[in-house]
Design a protein around this motif. Structure first.
Motif, mmCIF file in Angstrom:
data_model
loop_
_atom_site.group_PDB
_atom_site.id
_atom_site.type_symbol
_atom_site.label_atom_id
_atom_site.label_comp_id
_atom_site.label_asym_id
_atom_site.label_seq_id
_atom_site.Cartn_x
_atom_site.Cartn_y
_atom_site.Cartn_z
ATOM 1 N N LEU A 98 -19.111 12.489 -48.741
ATOM 2 C CA LEU A 98 -19.265 13.731 -49.231
ATOM 3 C C LEU A 98 -18.302 14.248 -50.263
ATOM 4 O O LEU A 98 -18.635 14.973 -50.979
ATOM 5 N N ASP A 99 -17.017 13.623 -49.743
ATOM 6 C CA ASP A 99 -15.942 14.158 -50.558
ATOM 7 C C ASP A 99 -16.285 13.753 -52.276
ATOM 8 O O ASP A 99 -15.914 14.435 -53.286
ATOM 9 N N ILE A 100 -16.738 12.297 -52.467
ATOM 10 C CA ILE A 100 -16.880 11.839 -53.749
ATOM 11 C C ILE A 100 -17.988 12.531 -54.360
ATOM 12 O O ILE A 100 -18.077 13.069 -55.376
ATOM 13 N N ALA A 101 -19.179 12.905 -53.452
ATOM 14 C CA ALA A 101 -20.397 13.780 -54.131
ATOM 15 C C ALA A 101 -19.885 14.885 -54.634
ATOM 16 O O ALA A 101 -20.240 15.607 -55.677
ATOM 17 N N LEU A 102 -19.083 15.468 -53.798
ATOM 18 C CA LEU A 102 -18.598 16.866 -54.478
ATOM 19 C C LEU A 102 -17.808 16.947 -55.723
ATOM 20 O O LEU A 102 -17.929 17.647 -56.633
ATOM 21 N N LEU A 103 -16.922 15.871 -55.673
ATOM 22 C CA LEU A 103 -16.256 15.584 -56.754
ATOM 23 C C LEU A 103 -17.065 15.365 -58.093
ATOM 24 O O LEU A 103 -16.726 15.854 -59.150
ATOM 25 N N ALA A 138 -20.332 16.296 -58.326
ATOM 26 C CA ALA A 138 -21.025 17.461 -58.555
ATOM 27 C C ALA A 138 -20.013 18.260 -59.641
ATOM 28 O O ALA A 138 -20.455 18.903 -60.485
ATOM 29 N N ASN A 139 -18.866 18.575 -59.141
ATOM 30 C CA ASN A 139 -17.800 19.300 -59.857
ATOM 31 C C ASN A 139 -17.556 18.831 -61.416
ATOM 32 O O ASN A 139 -17.639 19.639 -62.117
ATOM 33 N N ALA A 140 -17.476 17.699 -61.454
ATOM 34 C CA ALA A 140 -17.239 16.894 -62.875
ATOM 35 C C ALA A 140 -18.525 17.126 -63.670
ATOM 36 O O ALA A 140 -18.450 17.535 -64.780
ATOM 37 N N TYR A 180 -21.072 20.554 -68.040
ATOM 38 C CA TYR A 180 -22.047 21.520 -68.529
ATOM 39 C C TYR A 180 -21.534 22.699 -68.993
ATOM 40 O O TYR A 180 -21.842 23.067 -70.196
ATOM 41 N N ILE A 181 -20.380 23.195 -68.532
ATOM 42 C CA ILE A 181 -19.741 24.450 -68.759
ATOM 43 C C ILE A 181 -19.019 24.128 -70.163
ATOM 44 O O ILE A 181 -19.020 24.997 -71.142
ATOM 45 N N LEU A 182 -18.643 23.147 -70.287
ATOM 46 C CA LEU A 182 -17.750 22.664 -71.551
ATOM 47 C C LEU A 182 -18.708 22.481 -72.727
ATOM 48 O O LEU A 182 -18.486 22.675 -73.835
ATOM 49 N N GLN A 183 -19.883 21.772 -72.379
ATOM 50 C CA GLN A 183 -21.107 21.806 -73.560
ATOM 51 C C GLN A 183 -21.346 23.009 -73.838
ATOM 52 O O GLN A 183 -21.693 23.371 -75.094
ATOM 53 N N VAL A 184 -21.690 24.125 -73.066
ATOM 54 C CA VAL A 184 -22.290 25.359 -73.225
ATOM 55 C C VAL A 184 -21.181 26.190 -73.871
ATOM 56 O O VAL A 184 -21.682 27.027 -75.098
ATOM 57 N N GLY A 185 -20.161 26.107 -73.523
ATOM 58 C CA GLY A 185 -18.915 26.865 -74.101
ATOM 59 C C GLY A 185 -18.978 28.212 -73.756
ATOM 60 O O GLY A 185 -19.392 28.787 -72.832
ATOM 61 N N GLU A 186 -18.385 29.174 -74.917
ATOM 62 C CA GLU A 186 -18.405 30.610 -74.455
ATOM 63 C C GLU A 186 -19.827 31.310 -74.482
ATOM 64 O O GLU A 186 -19.953 32.309 -74.141
ATOM 65 N N LEU A 189 -12.721 28.122 -61.923
ATOM 66 C CA LEU A 189 -12.942 27.672 -60.492
ATOM 67 C C LEU A 189 -13.229 26.148 -60.381
ATOM 68 O O LEU A 189 -12.956 25.585 -59.288
ATOM 69 N N ILE A 190 -13.978 25.542 -61.233
ATOM 70 C CA ILE A 190 -14.302 24.252 -61.387
ATOM 71 C C ILE A 190 -13.067 23.362 -61.349
ATOM 72 O O ILE A 190 -12.881 22.452 -60.599
ATOM 73 N N SER A 191 -12.039 23.644 -62.226
ATOM 74 C CA SER A 191 -10.949 23.044 -62.351
ATOM 75 C C SER A 191 -10.125 23.067 -61.244
ATOM 76 O O SER A 191 -9.349 22.252 -60.622
ATOM 77 N N LEU A 192 -9.970 24.139 -60.512
ATOM 78 C CA LEU A 192 -9.243 24.549 -59.324
ATOM 79 C C LEU A 192 -9.910 23.643 -58.200
ATOM 80 O O LEU A 192 -9.195 23.016 -57.431
ATOM 81 N N SER A 193 -11.072 23.665 -58.061
ATOM 82 C CA SER A 193 -11.911 22.907 -57.199
ATOM 83 C C SER A 193 -11.446 21.222 -57.295
ATOM 84 O O SER A 193 -11.405 20.720 -56.342
#
Length: 146
Positions: free
Chosen positions: A40-45, A47-49, A54-60, A71-75
């Motif tokens: 589950l820890d690997i699955a969450l990591l 998913a966060n990656a 996605y966030i970096l591709q979409v950007g601003e 939030l994603i980086s902190l997670s």
């Protein structure tokens, strides 16, 4: 022949309750639980990656770009730190838990790791709430009814 029957009956031990037949092996249960938690820890990591990608591709263009990025980086950072604490706790248990002076520090590491897991869960709750990749509901709303 009577002696043979007596010996056979002596070797058989009657089972008093059905639960005695299937006694749970605590070590086996703990091993399975640890493996499941690691998966589950690997699955969450993972998913966060994926969310970070996605966030970096979409950007601003993303409505909550900065918030999601933080939030994603902190997670991810909290998950990595929790993994490091788990490894150090495991090494401490293997090498030094027989020494009483290390019991207190092991408890502290365990509590900090639990706190990291709690905050990771809360952060991922907020990530899910602000994720705009989810499609809008396809159900009928009150505005659509004539």
């Amino acid at each position: 022949m009577a002696q043979i029957e007596e010996r056979v009956n002596e070797t058989e031990k009657p089972v008093k309750n059905a639960w005695q037949m299937k006694a749970m092996d605590a070590n086996r249960y703990a091993t399975k639980k640890t493996i499941a938690q690691g998966m589950l820890d690997i699955a969450l990591l993972t998913a966060n990656a994926s969310q970070l990608k996605y966030i970096l591709q979409v950007g601003e263009q993303h409505q909550f770009y900065k918030l999601m990025l933080i939030l994603i980086s902190l997670s991810i950072v909290l998950q990595i730190l929790a993994g490091i604490l788990s490894l150090s706790l495991s090494l401490m248990r293997d090498c030094r838990m027989h020494q009483p002076e290390f019991h207190q520090s092991a408890n502290v590491i365990n509590h900090v790791r639990t706190g990291f897991a709690f905050f990771t869960t809360m952060i991922n709750l907020f990530i899910s709430a602000f994720d705009s990749r989810l499609p809008p509901s396809q159900g009928v709303t009150l505005n659509d009814v004539n």
